[in-house]
Design a protein around this motif. Structure first.
Motif, PDB file in Angstrom:
ATOM      1  N   LEU A 120     -40.437  33.946  -2.969  1.00 10.65           N
ATOM      2  CA  LEU A 120     -40.602  34.148  -4.376  1.00 10.65           C
ATOM      3  C   LEU A 120     -40.145  35.618  -4.809  1.00 10.65           C
ATOM      4  O   LEU A 120     -39.462  35.473  -5.914  1.00 10.65           O
ATOM      5  CB  LEU A 120     -42.041  34.011  -4.688  1.00 10.65           C
ATOM      6  N   MET A 121     -40.360  36.406  -3.970  1.00  6.63           N
ATOM      7  CA  MET A 121     -39.903  37.764  -4.620  1.00  6.63           C
ATOM      8  C   MET A 121     -38.312  37.870  -4.495  1.00  6.63           C
ATOM      9  O   MET A 121     -37.521  38.432  -5.436  1.00  6.63           O
ATOM     10  CB  MET A 121     -40.415  38.883  -3.397  1.00  6.63           C
ATOM     11  N   ILE A 122     -37.783  37.308  -3.381  1.00  9.40           N
ATOM     12  CA  ILE A 122     -36.241  37.283  -3.558  1.00  9.40           C
ATOM     13  C   ILE A 122     -35.674  36.498  -4.721  1.00  9.40           C
ATOM     14  O   ILE A 122     -34.907  36.706  -5.400  1.00  9.40           O
ATOM     15  CB  ILE A 122     -35.958  36.673  -1.908  1.00  9.40           C
ATOM     16  N   ALA A 123     -36.422  35.167  -4.783  1.00  8.13           N
ATOM     17  CA  ALA A 123     -35.965  34.248  -5.828  1.00  8.13           C
ATOM     18  C   ALA A 123     -36.140  35.101  -7.314  1.00  8.13           C
ATOM     19  O   ALA A 123     -35.298  34.973  -8.040  1.00  8.13           O
ATOM     20  CB  ALA A 123     -36.890  33.163  -5.830  1.00  8.13           C
ATOM     21  N   THR A 124     -37.195  35.755  -7.284  1.00 12.73           N
ATOM     22  CA  THR A 124     -37.293  36.626  -8.694  1.00 12.73           C
ATOM     23  C   THR A 124     -36.222  37.570  -9.067  1.00 12.73           C
ATOM     24  O   THR A 124     -35.650  37.940 -10.113  1.00 12.73           O
ATOM     25  CB  THR A 124     -38.508  37.071  -8.862  1.00 12.73           C
ATOM     26  N   MET A 125     -35.836  38.233  -7.746  1.00 14.93           N
ATOM     27  CA  MET A 125     -34.703  39.243  -7.937  1.00 14.93           C
ATOM     28  C   MET A 125     -33.431  38.534  -7.841  1.00 14.93           C
ATOM     29  O   MET A 125     -32.563  39.030  -8.894  1.00 14.93           O
ATOM     30  CB  MET A 125     -34.607  40.126  -6.813  1.00 14.93           C
ATOM     31  N   ALA A 126     -33.146  37.418  -7.251  1.00 16.05           N
ATOM     32  CA  ALA A 126     -31.960  36.786  -7.052  1.00 16.05           C
ATOM     33  C   ALA A 126     -31.559  35.869  -8.296  1.00 16.05           C
ATOM     34  O   ALA A 126     -30.319  35.749  -8.693  1.00 16.05           O
ATOM     35  CB  ALA A 126     -31.653  36.033  -5.832  1.00 16.05           C
ATOM     36  N   LEU A 127     -32.493  35.413  -9.023  1.00 14.93           N
ATOM     37  CA  LEU A 127     -32.073  34.211  -9.846  1.00 14.93           C
ATOM     38  C   LEU A 127     -31.382  34.858 -11.001  1.00 14.93           C
ATOM     39  O   LEU A 127     -30.294  34.420 -11.481  1.00 14.93           O
ATOM     40  CB  LEU A 127     -33.417  33.696 -10.299  1.00 14.93           C
ATOM     41  N   PRO A 128     -32.039  35.989 -11.764  1.00 10.66           N
ATOM     42  CA  PRO A 128     -30.982  36.592 -12.913  1.00 10.66           C
ATOM     43  C   PRO A 128     -29.823  36.931 -12.555  1.00 10.66           C
ATOM     44  O   PRO A 128     -28.718  36.730 -13.122  1.00 10.66           O
ATOM     45  CB  PRO A 128     -31.930  37.950 -13.078  1.00 10.66           C
ATOM     46  N   ALA A 129     -29.564  37.430 -11.155  1.00 12.99           N
ATOM     47  CA  ALA A 129     -28.257  37.831 -10.699  1.00 12.99           C
ATOM     48  C   ALA A 129     -27.277  36.468 -10.535  1.00 12.99           C
ATOM     49  O   ALA A 129     -26.253  36.754 -11.072  1.00 12.99           O
ATOM     50  CB  ALA A 129     -28.316  38.692  -9.474  1.00 12.99           C
ATOM     51  N   TRP A 130     -28.047  35.459 -10.037  1.00 14.99           N
ATOM     52  CA  TRP A 130     -27.401  34.361  -9.870  1.00 14.99           C
ATOM     53  C   TRP A 130     -26.838  33.637 -11.330  1.00 14.99           C
ATOM     54  O   TRP A 130     -25.673  33.511 -11.416  1.00 14.99           O
ATOM     55  CB  TRP A 130     -28.023  33.272  -9.090  1.00 14.99           C
ATOM     56  N   LEU A 131     -27.955  33.734 -12.079  1.00 17.69           N
ATOM     57  CA  LEU A 131     -27.530  33.384 -13.606  1.00 17.69           C
ATOM     58  C   LEU A 131     -26.334  34.024 -14.144  1.00 17.69           C
ATOM     59  O   LEU A 131     -25.528  33.436 -14.960  1.00 17.69           O
ATOM     60  CB  LEU A 131     -28.761  33.162 -14.572  1.00 17.69           C
ATOM     61  N   MET A 132     -26.240  35.265 -14.098  1.00 13.17           N
ATOM     62  CA  MET A 132     -25.364  35.978 -14.743  1.00 13.17           C
ATOM     63  C   MET A 132     -24.059  35.591 -14.181  1.00 13.17           C
ATOM     64  O   MET A 132     -22.877  35.967 -14.914  1.00 13.17           O
ATOM     65  CB  MET A 132     -25.584  37.486 -14.452  1.00 13.17           C
ATOM     66  N   THR A 133     -24.021  35.294 -12.987  1.00 16.99           N
ATOM     67  CA  THR A 133     -22.552  34.920 -12.308  1.00 16.99           C
ATOM     68  C   THR A 133     -22.069  33.716 -12.799  1.00 16.99           C
ATOM     69  O   THR A 133     -20.988  33.480 -13.085  1.00 16.99           O
ATOM     70  CB  THR A 133     -22.488  35.113 -10.737  1.00 16.99           C
TER      71      THR A 133
END
Lengths: 280, 433
Positions: free
Chosen positions: B31-44
């Motif tokens: 979950l922690m990885i997801a909360t960090m990675a999700l915005p980054a992924w969305l930005m790309t």
């Protein structure tokens, strides 16, 4: 032998126990009676070593009771409680081990008791899956699993249906025959009559009545007789009081004027009547 | 013989074998990885939906500026908004340029039926900006202005180098120290709060289940309390080590994946080589060198020590709180002061990241209620050994003291039912013999 010598205990201003003494011989079933709030639970907690008395002492075989004796005492408190998430088998074994049994012994004893109560199928069930009565049975096993020398039972029959209550009663009797001393605290006077030889009645922290059940009944009797008479109107049974100073024969002669006496029996007070009379 | 061992085992296994424990332990890092990675992924992910924009250029200066691409299609028109709206009902919006943008930078408006997306507006703004800047440069009459402007731009980064004990220089990163300190402080704060209240809940449950009386008739209250505290601590440590292992595994997986993605030869066992490779990719090697120069082993050991110390201090007090009440809703009155201490420790920790050498920070890293959090923040900034030893010694002494006091409260509290005790009464319990 369990000896209670002049035990007193206060909570703040309230005096829960006031110089309570009693002697409980090995191998007896001893009744501990008293109304709610009389101090029974406090006394039981002192006997089981949970709390210390302010003054006086409780001695088991001449030694001050303490939590180190936990493995010689089995205690079933009035407020029942088990770990709800634990399985029946684990639960019983855990208590057995806490009271000093080896793992092997604990497992064997658990099997034995589950078999005895014909509840082997419950072994893997969680406590929360059991009905109240079923859980009570498990609780009883956890109380006696370590083969205690002294068994302290606070209202052991509450929550059981008549069949199961009888089964528990039989077990208590059996354990007693095998040498376990039992202290029975209860409001159920019927079970006192059938089980207990001796009792103490506590009221407001003091012992108000103590001794052998038969002796107490004889002491408390009120010269009442249950008489069946055959009269002109037919058969009738009534309770009649013998006058003070009157002998049985004089009394019998007096009542036989009314008709033919077919049955004549002294009516001893029940423990229930004695309880109510003494406490109120 | 003591039953502590048995009780520890019971407390540990009943918690660790619970489904919820296993799920939370495995899911939290994800979950922690997801909360960090999700915005980054969305930005790309850029919006690939095709957009049509009608450009109404009244100035006549930007006719050649907008060129169709994959996303944007432009329709030039000379009319006004009202008439164009009738003609083009399907378009994304209308860009209305009313005059020379070098003279009036507000002479442009974007009209649309739906709220225009920031991405679209930014794209238009960037395009217009570039043109306007170029026009201004052209108008200045200085031909090399663009080069001049580039050359006067300053980009300064301060390298931090620390002298280690042998006097050698060591590249460090203040940011990294801050992040590492903060991270471990937050972790320890969370753990103390989480597992401290787990102990308290356990005590309250045993009380409300009425199992307490059977338990205290079977074993000493002290054994019961310490067994529970240690059992729960082991649960916490188990969870922590599972997370560390998961982190290490996922870290190397990410490193390998990144390496293959960039076509680099990253060998997780040879990180220096990776650093060199990344440098070619334009990454700041100094941070990486700093990461590698960082003493993780020392940090990990001290983290565990401070966690155990801080946890024992707080959880014994939490256990005492639990013993004083019958149900969980009543616990608040007694846990409030504890929560205030823990929160204060957290704030002191945040302060310490910016002022690692201040007097206040020093004292907070000695006071046992704050030291587990604050000392961990200070650690990356190099703390003298005597300070660590002293602070740990104070912590150990205080948890022995707190356990002693808590055991006294606990012993009386666990058999008290009904009315909620006052602070005065609890103090009386402590003094009972």
């Amino acid at each position: 032998m369990l000896e209670i010598r002049e035990v007193s205990k206060s909570f703040g201003e309230k005096r829960a126990l006031d110089k309570v003494s009693m002697t409980i011989a090995d191998g007896t079933i001893y009744g501990l009676l008293g109304p709610n709030g009389a101090g029974k639970t406090t006394l039981i907690r002192i006997i089981t070593g949970i709390t210390m008395p302010d003054s006086g002492e409780a001695l088991l075989d001449g030694k001050q009771v303490s939590l180190d004796m936990a493995r010689r005492i089995g205690y079933l408190p009035e407020e029942r409680g088990l770990y709800k998430k634990m399985r029946v088998g684990e639960q019983i074994q855990y208590f057995a081990r806490l009271r000093g049994m080896s793992q092997q012994e604990a497992r064997e004893e658990t099997e034995w008791w589950l078999k005895r109560f014909e509840i082997e199928t419950w072994k893997m069930k969680k406590i929360e899956e059991l009905s109240k009565g079923m859980a009570q049975k498990v609780q009883f096993i956890t109380t006696v699993i370590h083969r205690p020398q002294l068994l302290v039972l606070d209202e052991p029959f509450s929550g059981f249906d008549p069949v199961n209550a009888l089964q528990i009663e039989e077990e208590i009797k059996r354990l007693n025959r095998e040498g376990t001393t039992v202290i029975l605290s209860t409001h159920d006077m019927e079970s006192v009559e059938t089980l207990c030889k001796e009792i103490s009645l506590i009221n407001q922290g003091r012992i108000v009545l103590q001794g052998n059940v038969e002796e107490i009944k004889n002491r408390e009797k009120e010269n009442l007789f249950e008489v069946t008479l055959l009269t002109a109107e037919g058969k009738k049974t009534e309770v009649l009081k013998k006058a003070d100073g009157e002998t049985n024969n004089e009394f019998l002669a007096r009542i036989s004027k009314e008709g033919e006496v077919t049955e004549f029996k002294e009516k001893l007070p029940s423990m229930n009547e004695i309880f109510i009379k003494t406490v109120s | 013989m003591s039953n502590i061992g048995l009780i520890i085992g019971h407390e540990y296994w009943t918690r660790v074998s619970k489904k919820s424990f296993i799920i939370i332990t495995l899911l939290t890092p994800l979950l922690m990885i997801a909360t960090m990675a999700l915005p980054a992924w969305l930005m790309t992910r850029s919006d690939t939906e095709e957009k049509q924009i009608v450009v109404i250029d009244k100035s006549g200066m930007y006719g050649d500026l907008f060129v169709n691409d994959e996303v944007y299609t432009y329709i030039y028109s000379g009319g006004n908004i009202e008439s164009e709206r009738k003609n083009h009902s399907e378009v994304t919006g209308f860009l209305y340029i009313s005059g020379d943008l070098t003279a009036d930078s507000t002479a442009v408006t974007f009209y649309s039926d739906k709220q225009a997306s920031a991405e679209t507006v930014n794209h238009l703004r960037r395009t217009l900006n570039q043109r306007a800047e170029q026009q201004k440069i052209d108008a200045s009459g200085i031909p090399e202005l663009k080069e001049i402007m580039k050359s006067v731009k300053a980009d300064i980064s301060v390298r931090t180098v620390k002298f280690d004990e042998s006097g050698k220089e060591q590249v460090t990163s203040a940011e990294l120290a801050e992040i590492m300190g903060m991270l471990s402080a937050i972790l320890i704060y969370m753990f103390i709060l989480m597992y401290g209240s787990m102990v308290m809940q356990g005590v309250v449950q045993e009380k409300s289940n009425r199992i307490m009386e059977v338990m205290v008739a079977s074993t000493r209250p002290f054994d019961l309390m310490t067994g529970k505290i240690i059992g729960v601590a082991l649960v916490g440590l188990t969870q922590f080590f599972i997370w560390v292992v998961m982190l290490l595994i996922s870290g190397s997986i990410i490193a390998v994946a990144l390496g293959s993605h960039y076509g680099l030869n990253i060998n997780p066992t040879d990180m220096m080589q990776a650093a060199e490779s990344l440098q070619q990719n334009g990454m700041d090697t100094e941070i990486l060198t700093a990461v590698l120069g960082y003493d993780f082993k020392k940090m990990l050991i001290l983290f565990v020590l401070y966690f155990i110390g801080g946890y024992l201090l707080y959880s014994s007090l939490f256990a005492a709180c639990g013993s004083a009440v019958d149900n969980e809703t009543d616990t608040q009155q007694f846990t409030a002061p504890l929560t205030v201490f823990i929160l204060f420790a957290m704030y002191a920790g945040i302060y310490a990241t910016n002022h690692p050498d201040s007097q206040f920070t020093f004292w907070c890293s000695m006071i046992p209620f704050t030291s587990p959090v604050v000392m961990l923040v200070r650690l990356p900034f190099d703390v003298a050994w005597w300070e660590i030893v002293l602070s740990l010694a104070i912590l150990v002494a205080s948890f022995i003291g707190s356990t002693w006091v808590a055991a006294k409260i606990y012993r009386v509290g666990i058999l008290m039912y009904g009315k909620k005790p006052s602070w005065k009464e609890i103090w009386k319990w402590v003094k009972y013999k």
